[in-house]
Motif scaffolding. Sequence first.
Motif, PDB file in Angstrom:
ATOM      1  N   LEU A 120       0.829  -1.195   0.000  1.00 18.47           N
ATOM      2  CA  LEU A 120       0.000   0.000   0.000  1.00 18.47           C
ATOM      3  C   LEU A 120       0.869   1.252   0.000  1.00 18.47           C
ATOM      4  O   LEU A 120       0.633   2.202  -0.762  1.00 18.47           O
ATOM      5  CB  LEU A 120      -0.895  -0.032   1.245  1.00 18.47           C
ATOM      6  CG  LEU A 120      -2.068   0.938   1.266  1.00 18.47           C
ATOM      7  CD1 LEU A 120      -2.981   0.677   0.099  1.00 18.47           C
ATOM      8  CD2 LEU A 120      -2.840   0.767   2.572  1.00 18.47           C
ATOM      9  N   LEU A 121       1.945   1.219   0.821  1.00 18.62           N
ATOM     10  CA  LEU A 121       2.841   2.374   0.908  1.00 18.62           C
ATOM     11  C   LEU A 121       3.585   2.585  -0.398  1.00 18.62           C
ATOM     12  O   LEU A 121       3.779   3.729  -0.832  1.00 18.62           O
ATOM     13  CB  LEU A 121       3.821   2.182   2.064  1.00 18.62           C
ATOM     14  CG  LEU A 121       3.226   2.498   3.445  1.00 18.62           C
ATOM     15  CD1 LEU A 121       4.116   1.985   4.545  1.00 18.62           C
ATOM     16  CD2 LEU A 121       3.002   4.006   3.579  1.00 18.62           C
ATOM     17  N   ASP A 122       3.986   1.484  -1.043  1.00 16.53           N
ATOM     18  CA  ASP A 122       4.655   1.600  -2.342  1.00 16.53           C
ATOM     19  C   ASP A 122       3.738   2.297  -3.337  1.00 16.53           C
ATOM     20  O   ASP A 122       4.159   3.179  -4.094  1.00 16.53           O
ATOM     21  CB  ASP A 122       5.032   0.214  -2.878  1.00 16.53           C
ATOM     22  CG  ASP A 122       6.204  -0.370  -2.093  1.00 16.53           C
ATOM     23  OD1 ASP A 122       6.837   0.410  -1.343  1.00 16.53           O
ATOM     24  OD2 ASP A 122       6.455  -1.581  -2.203  1.00 16.53           O
ATOM     25  N   GLU A 123       2.446   1.903  -3.301  1.00 15.16           N
ATOM     26  CA  GLU A 123       1.491   2.486  -4.237  1.00 15.16           C
ATOM     27  C   GLU A 123       1.319   3.982  -3.953  1.00 15.16           C
ATOM     28  O   GLU A 123       1.314   4.804  -4.871  1.00 15.16           O
ATOM     29  CB  GLU A 123       0.149   1.760  -4.101  1.00 15.16           C
ATOM     30  CG  GLU A 123      -0.799   2.009  -5.247  1.00 15.16           C
ATOM     31  CD  GLU A 123      -2.185   1.461  -4.931  1.00 15.16           C
ATOM     32  OE1 GLU A 123      -2.290   0.290  -4.515  1.00 15.16           O
ATOM     33  OE2 GLU A 123      -3.162   2.222  -5.084  1.00 15.16           O
ATOM     34  N   LEU A 124       1.214   4.327  -2.669  1.00 18.64           N
ATOM     35  CA  LEU A 124       1.032   5.733  -2.301  1.00 18.64           C
ATOM     36  C   LEU A 124       2.283   6.548  -2.632  1.00 18.64           C
ATOM     37  O   LEU A 124       2.188   7.705  -3.059  1.00 18.64           O
ATOM     38  CB  LEU A 124       0.696   5.852  -0.809  1.00 18.64           C
ATOM     39  CG  LEU A 124      -0.655   5.255  -0.390  1.00 18.64           C
ATOM     40  CD1 LEU A 124      -0.796   5.268   1.120  1.00 18.64           C
ATOM     41  CD2 LEU A 124      -1.803   6.037  -1.034  1.00 18.64           C
ATOM     42  N   ALA A 125       3.444   5.918  -2.443  1.00 16.88           N
ATOM     43  CA  ALA A 125       4.692   6.608  -2.771  1.00 16.88           C
ATOM     44  C   ALA A 125       4.777   6.842  -4.268  1.00 16.88           C
ATOM     45  O   ALA A 125       5.202   7.906  -4.732  1.00 16.88           O
ATOM     46  CB  ALA A 125       5.887   5.795  -2.278  1.00 16.88           C
ATOM     47  N   ALA A 126       4.334   5.835  -5.043  1.00 15.67           N
ATOM     48  CA  ALA A 126       4.378   5.964  -6.501  1.00 15.67           C
ATOM     49  C   ALA A 126       3.464   7.090  -6.963  1.00 15.67           C
ATOM     50  O   ALA A 126       3.729   7.753  -7.964  1.00 15.67           O
ATOM     51  CB  ALA A 126       3.966   4.643  -7.150  1.00 15.67           C
TER      52      ALA A 126
END
Lengths: 278, 384
Positions: free
Chosen positions: B330-336
């Motif tokens: 989820l954090l990877d997606e938000l960071a992206a």
Amino acid sequence: MKPVPQMPAQTVAPPTATSGPTASPPAVEVHDLTVAYHTQPVLWDVDFALPPGRLVAVIGPNGAGKSTLLKAILGLVPLTAGWVEIFGRPPREQRARIGYVPQRESVDWDFPTDALDVVLMGLYGRLGWFRRPGRRERERALNALAQVGMAAFARRQIGQLSGGQQQRVFLARALVQDAALYFMDEPFAGVDAATERTIAGLLRELRSAGKTVVAVHHDLQTVREYFDWVVLLNLRLVAAGPVEQVFTPENLHTTYGGRLPVLTQAAETRLRRGTGSD
Amino acid sequence: MSAEWAIVLTAVLTAAACALVGTFLVLRQMALLGDAISHAVLPGIAVAFLLTGRLNSLPMLLGAGAVGLVTVALIEALYRTRRVAADSAIGVVFPALFALGVLLITTQAGRVHLDAECVLYGEIAFVPFNRLVWGGTDLGPRALWVLGAVTLLNAALVTLCWKELKVGTFDPTLAAALGLAPGLVHYLLMGAVSVTTVAAFESVGAILVVALLIVPAATAHLLTERLGRMVVLAVAAGGLAAVGGYGLARVWDASVAGCMALAAGVLFAGAWLLAPRQGVLARRLEHARRVRQLAGDLLLTHLAAADECPPGVPAVAAHFRWRARRTRRLLDELAARNLVARGPDNLLRLTAAGRQRVADFQDRRGQRHSGNGGDPTERPAAGC
């Protein structure tokens, strides 16, 4: 079924001062109406007359026969006794002058159709058998959708609308019927605040256009704000008349027995203190 | 016309006639009533056959059509007494009539050529041998003419009474209030269902005809949100099932009716799984997407509240009781999407875009920083 408190129904005669010199027939006249499904009477000896041009709330507890009263007036359920007249004539002859907004739960919202199409259904009666709606009808339906703030959703499948939006589509459908008298079964039930404002505004517009609206209503708090006449019902008629005259704590007690919900009791105390006679 | 073409065409016409009326049965949630009618017309078929010695004659269509209407009337009369529920009323009436038909056929079987098996399961392979002869001229298979006529009849009913059928199905109360006689339209439709069932029974039998009435229409319901398109798609699905079913029957040397019903079922399963909006798969994906979006918004709100002491990934996972893998993804997606930034200290902070997103999210929820400590997303993370 519990016995209903016996009390003589208090009816207020239509104010003669406001009606014209020649007494026009009442918008709705219900005379000694009894409706029974099988053996249980659901409406018992109901008798009242509603003057045209008013916004009328029909209130009463669950199972008081409110919806049945609307259906009986529309001629959709057989009458056990009594009669009904719309503008001085039998309802059957007045179909073109009557608009009807059913309860939202009464239809299948998965039905493969869009908002515009549902509104167009309001014009089916006028078209008569076999004829299909054309461009003129479509324009009228779009106008009605715009009137309730739903023009942007005309081609949306009806199941994808929110509850309030569905209710507005039903109202738009009643509007295109361009009736003189509207019956609405709980138009305010389960709608969002924006829809509630839209509907209330629409009711006022209808009144200023000289239309009569008879609506089943549940929220006692808003009766004074939205309506000017009220019919209090619990199998029997408790009272029918202008809000300021018959929407009294005593009549509410007779109507609801001891079963007034807390919130409405609060409203009632406010009434007792004598606030607001609008 | 070759015998094979006659059979395929009969099958397609059967499916089309069924789909036209079946659409409205499905939308009226009366699939069971279609089933009941298709069974209950059997005594009508039997009596007409005993009298005329012929399948698919006009008296047979009319007689069985009348029995179909009697069935509907009986079911409604029984239900109206409120001694039994609606589904029980159906369950009481049609087996009685069906049994009467079966008894008539089996006791009279010696006298006439009509066996129970053929009535129950249909025998479309015999269609080419039963010819319609008019004034000494052979006009072709009788079933073809009858089914063609019934298909036209149904198409005429649906086209002429389009808006009456539509409003009577969607909102019968409004239809009655408008004076459009929904009761009459209902009986017209049920009459059409009865006649269709009788015409179809020679090709698919009394039992499987319900598959053609209901399944293609249910398939079409999953594929479109317009009534007109639903009717067209139902006819198309029915036709496809007829052709596909005949092909399967040739390959497996099996019952044509059985294979048609199977093909219709396969088409339905495909639509149920893969329909673009209403299919199970599309719904699952949409649901997962919404859950992911909400989780992202909750996470951002949490970070916004913990602005003074930014948490690390494990603290966030512990706060929401999420598994580490899900939290990281989820954090990877938000960071992206440039909403969250991970500092050199490995702690999580909102970007400007992230802060904007939180403000929008709270606006939508209608509770912008009210400062009540009750919201779990607004508690600062532990371990700071």
